[in-house]
Write a protein that holds these residues in place. Sequence first.
Motif, PDB file in Angstrom:
ATOM      1  N   THR A 117      -3.830   4.137  -0.429  1.00 40.03           N
ATOM      2  CA  THR A 117      -3.312   3.128   0.386  1.00 40.03           C
ATOM      3  C   THR A 117      -4.679   2.215   0.421  1.00 40.03           C
ATOM      4  O   THR A 117      -5.813   2.502   0.901  1.00 40.03           O
ATOM      5  N   ARG A 119      -6.537  -0.958   1.852  1.00 39.41           N
ATOM      6  CA  ARG A 119      -6.329  -1.595   3.177  1.00 39.41           C
ATOM      7  C   ARG A 119      -7.553  -2.631   3.192  1.00 39.41           C
ATOM      8  O   ARG A 119      -8.817  -2.399   3.524  1.00 39.41           O
ATOM      9  N   GLU A 137      -2.392   9.193   5.850  1.00 33.27           N
ATOM     10  CA  GLU A 137      -2.393   8.841   4.652  1.00 33.27           C
ATOM     11  C   GLU A 137      -4.095   8.563   4.247  1.00 33.27           C
ATOM     12  O   GLU A 137      -4.868   8.673   5.185  1.00 33.27           O
ATOM     13  N   VAL A 139      -6.687   6.299   3.041  1.00 32.46           N
ATOM     14  CA  VAL A 139      -6.896   5.136   3.042  1.00 32.46           C
ATOM     15  C   VAL A 139      -8.318   4.614   2.597  1.00 32.46           C
ATOM     16  O   VAL A 139      -9.231   5.170   2.678  1.00 32.46           O
TER      17      VAL A 139
END
Length: 218
Positions: A117, A119, A137, A139
């Motif tokens: 992910t 971000r 998750e 990240v």
Amino acid sequence: MTEPLDVLRVFCGPDGRHGNELGVVRDGARTPVREDRQALAGKFGFSETVFVDDPERGVIDIYTPTLRLPFAGHPCVGAAWLLDVPELVTSAGVVTARQDGEFTWITARAEWAPPRTLRQYGTAAEVDALDVPPPGEWVYAWAWQDEAAGRVRARAFPGRADGIDEDEATGAAALLLTRELGRALNITQGRGSQLLTAPGPGGMIEMGGRVDFSPSGA
């Protein structure tokens, strides 16, 4: 430890400090069974451990403490530096490698990287201030330090799946970010590690960094 082990720091900063530790078992033939390799990787506790199956051809096998990876960035950069070979053979594909002064470079495909992910935050200060998130998750938190110059501040949180709260330097995530942004990047990650990337033809991405032996290595 039951195996001779080299410990490297991959993606060191300009001052030679930091970098992500990597365990390399040069004589992988001594541990041919995948389950035994996985157990050793868990015992060593590095974010990744590399087993070298053929040092002349650059055949390597990569493990986190809990799973086997077809490809990972900092293990490939570290192995390329240690073995000094023009290419590495991973289960994901062939990774080309080269040395250029203080930097070791590899070329790989972003699709070989595990899902992450990505971000984005508004400022580097926001990334610096982040606490380790709850388990979950994987990240990759990032923000522009200087967008015009391609300079990025990043931190990586694996979700504690491997018992690692924060990953110091993550080549696979850097490949994914480079593909998403479509431009060369100069990434400062963790406490001060440095990763350089550049998109190339045919969907290939080049990634480079400094490598050194860890002073705490076995």
